[in-house]
Design a protein around this motif. Structure first.
Motif, PDB file in Angstrom:
ATOM      1  N   PHE A  17       0.800  -1.217   0.000  1.00 14.37           N
ATOM      2  CA  PHE A  17       0.000   0.000   0.000  1.00 14.37           C
ATOM      3  C   PHE A  17       0.834   1.268   0.000  1.00 14.37           C
ATOM      4  O   PHE A  17       1.888   1.332   0.624  1.00 14.37           O
ATOM      5  N   ALA A  18       0.310   2.279  -0.691  1.00 14.02           N
ATOM      6  CA  ALA A  18       0.831   3.642  -0.624  1.00 14.02           C
ATOM      7  C   ALA A  18      -0.118   4.399   0.301  1.00 14.02           C
ATOM      8  O   ALA A  18      -1.338   4.360   0.115  1.00 14.02           O
ATOM      9  N   ILE A  19       0.432   5.067   1.298  1.00 22.28           N
ATOM     10  CA  ILE A  19      -0.368   5.814   2.255  1.00 22.28           C
ATOM     11  C   ILE A  19       0.103   7.257   2.242  1.00 22.28           C
ATOM     12  O   ILE A  19       1.286   7.524   2.456  1.00 22.28           O
ATOM     13  N   LEU A  20      -0.803   8.162   1.973  1.00 23.20           N
ATOM     14  CA  LEU A  20      -0.505   9.593   2.019  1.00 23.20           C
ATOM     15  C   LEU A  20      -1.175  10.141   3.265  1.00 23.20           C
ATOM     16  O   LEU A  20      -2.402  10.106   3.382  1.00 23.20           O
ATOM     17  N   ARG A  21      -0.354  10.595   4.207  1.00 23.46           N
ATOM     18  CA  ARG A  21      -0.888  11.041   5.491  1.00 23.46           C
ATOM     19  C   ARG A  21      -0.385  12.434   5.824  1.00 23.46           C
ATOM     20  O   ARG A  21       0.666  12.861   5.349  1.00 23.46           O
ATOM     21  N   ASN A  22      -1.142  13.105   6.632  1.00 25.19           N
ATOM     22  CA  ASN A  22      -0.804  14.458   7.047  1.00 25.19           C
ATOM     23  C   ASN A  22       0.487  14.434   7.855  1.00 25.19           C
ATOM     24  O   ASN A  22       0.623  13.628   8.770  1.00 25.19           O
ATOM     25  N   MET A  50      -5.134   6.417   0.418  1.00 26.50           N
ATOM     26  CA  MET A  50      -4.465   5.142   0.573  1.00 26.50           C
ATOM     27  C   MET A  50      -4.885   4.278  -0.603  1.00 26.50           C
ATOM     28  O   MET A  50      -6.055   4.279  -0.985  1.00 26.50           O
ATOM     29  N   GLY A  51      -3.919   3.576  -1.205  1.00 27.52           N
ATOM     30  CA  GLY A  51      -4.254   2.727  -2.331  1.00 27.52           C
ATOM     31  C   GLY A  51      -3.286   1.586  -2.505  1.00 27.52           C
ATOM     32  O   GLY A  51      -2.129   1.645  -2.077  1.00 27.52           O
ATOM     33  N   GLN A  52      -3.780   0.533  -3.130  1.00 30.45           N
ATOM     34  CA  GLN A  52      -2.982  -0.636  -3.468  1.00 30.45           C
ATOM     35  C   GLN A  52      -1.927  -0.222  -4.492  1.00 30.45           C
ATOM     36  O   GLN A  52      -2.248   0.418  -5.490  1.00 30.45           O
ATOM     37  N   VAL A  53      -0.666  -0.588  -4.271  1.00 22.77           N
ATOM     38  CA  VAL A  53       0.403  -0.282  -5.226  1.00 22.77           C
ATOM     39  C   VAL A  53       0.252  -1.193  -6.438  1.00 22.77           C
ATOM     40  O   VAL A  53       0.169  -2.410  -6.302  1.00 22.77           O
ATOM     41  N   GLN A  77       2.728  13.392   3.689  1.00 24.93           N
ATOM     42  CA  GLN A  77       3.879  12.506   3.564  1.00 24.93           C
ATOM     43  C   GLN A  77       3.458  11.174   2.968  1.00 24.93           C
ATOM     44  O   GLN A  77       2.333  10.734   3.148  1.00 24.93           O
ATOM     45  N   LEU A  78       4.402  10.542   2.269  1.00 23.56           N
ATOM     46  CA  LEU A  78       4.170   9.254   1.627  1.00 23.56           C
ATOM     47  C   LEU A  78       4.861   8.151   2.417  1.00 23.56           C
ATOM     48  O   LEU A  78       6.047   8.242   2.728  1.00 23.56           O
ATOM     49  N   ASP A  79       4.094   7.107   2.727  1.00 22.63           N
ATOM     50  CA  ASP A  79       4.627   5.898   3.346  1.00 22.63           C
ATOM     51  C   ASP A  79       4.280   4.723   2.443  1.00 22.63           C
ATOM     52  O   ASP A  79       3.264   4.750   1.749  1.00 22.63           O
ATOM     53  N   LEU A  80       5.124   3.698   2.451  1.00 24.28           N
ATOM     54  CA  LEU A  80       4.834   2.449   1.737  1.00 24.28           C
ATOM     55  C   LEU A  80       4.809   1.324   2.754  1.00 24.28           C
ATOM     56  O   LEU A  80       5.661   1.265   3.644  1.00 24.28           O
ATOM     57  N   LEU A  81       3.833   0.433   2.606  1.00 22.33           N
ATOM     58  CA  LEU A  81       3.658  -0.664   3.544  1.00 22.33           C
ATOM     59  C   LEU A  81       3.420  -1.950   2.764  1.00 22.33           C
ATOM     60  O   LEU A  81       2.516  -2.015   1.941  1.00 22.33           O
ATOM     61  N   MET A  82       4.280  -2.958   2.992  1.00 23.19           N
ATOM     62  CA  MET A  82       4.076  -4.287   2.419  1.00 23.19           C
ATOM     63  C   MET A  82       3.781  -5.194   3.606  1.00 23.19           C
ATOM     64  O   MET A  82       4.696  -5.625   4.318  1.00 23.19           O
ATOM     65  N   THR A  83       2.505  -5.453   3.816  1.00 24.38           N
ATOM     66  CA  THR A  83       2.076  -6.155   5.020  1.00 24.38           C
ATOM     67  C   THR A  83       2.618  -7.571   5.111  1.00 24.38           C
ATOM     68  O   THR A  83       3.079  -7.993   6.165  1.00 24.38           O
ATOM     69  N   GLU A  84       2.583  -8.309   4.004  1.00 27.17           N
ATOM     70  CA  GLU A  84       2.993  -9.720   4.023  1.00 27.17           C
ATOM     71  C   GLU A  84       4.458  -9.910   4.421  1.00 27.17           C
ATOM     72  O   GLU A  84       4.803 -10.846   5.138  1.00 27.17           O
ATOM     73  N   LYS A  85       5.328  -9.037   3.962  1.00 27.03           N
ATOM     74  CA  LYS A  85       6.760  -9.174   4.263  1.00 27.03           C
ATOM     75  C   LYS A  85       7.191  -8.315   5.447  1.00 27.03           C
ATOM     76  O   LYS A  85       8.362  -8.327   5.840  1.00 27.03           O
ATOM     77  N   GLY A  86       6.272  -7.541   6.015  1.00 25.27           N
ATOM     78  CA  GLY A  86       6.605  -6.722   7.180  1.00 25.27           C
ATOM     79  C   GLY A  86       7.538  -5.569   6.864  1.00 25.27           C
ATOM     80  O   GLY A  86       8.386  -5.226   7.678  1.00 25.27           O
ATOM     81  N   ILE A  87       7.381  -4.965   5.694  1.00 25.23           N
ATOM     82  CA  ILE A  87       8.256  -3.864   5.291  1.00 25.23           C
ATOM     83  C   ILE A  87       7.476  -2.555   5.338  1.00 25.23           C
ATOM     84  O   ILE A  87       6.374  -2.455   4.781  1.00 25.23           O
TER      85      ILE A  87
END
Length: 139
Positions: A17-22, A50-53, A77-87
């Motif tokens: 996921f790409a997350i754009l947060r304040n 927030m959206g699926q990459v 700000q932009l964050d990236l989250l790969m839930t399955e691999k814990g990144i």
């Protein structure tokens, strides 16, 4: 059609996921949190978008979402989250991607893509983290 991209794009697995947060809602102590705790904090913080990459490269990202709703992109700000691999990649520097037009339009009429961002000036640590994330791309 000639490929204009500098960097090869890779499709990413579901759960990336790409997350754009304040930026004024900082994720405190994220380095000491589990990936589940990070995901819960991000979800509960009601991110701007927030959206699926869909695909990713060392130069940028395309995702399933729309960033038109963001009022003040300079404070997001932009964050990236790969839930399955814990990144989790925190606060990646980015810029919006302009849509190139055939003619010489005025800059104040310039339009921007609503589902893609370009990375800018990644430091060594962020680049290593991004390459780790890219190592998990799908075929």
């Amino acid at each position: 059609m000639v490929e204009r991209r500098k960097h090869k794009r890779y499709p990413m697995p579901r759960g990336t996921f790409a997350i754009l947060r304040n930026e004024f809602d900082p994720l405190r102590n994220y380095t000491q949190m589990s990936i589940g705790e990070i995901a819960m904090v991000l979800y509960k913080s009601e991110p701007e978008a927030m959206g699926q990459v869909m695909n990713l490269s060392v130069g940028g990202i395309a995702f399933d979402g729309n960033i038109n709703c963001i009022q003040d992109a300079e404070n997001v700000q932009l964050d990236l989250l790969m839930t399955e691999k814990g990144i989790y990649l925190h606060n990646i520097p980015y810029a919006v991607v302009p849509i190139r037009t055939g003619g010489r339009g005025r800059k104040n009429n310039q339009k921007f893509r609503t589902n893609a961002l370009r990375f800018k000036r990644l430091d060594g640590e962020k680049e290593v983290q991004l390459r780790e994330l890219l190592a998990h791309h799908v075929g």
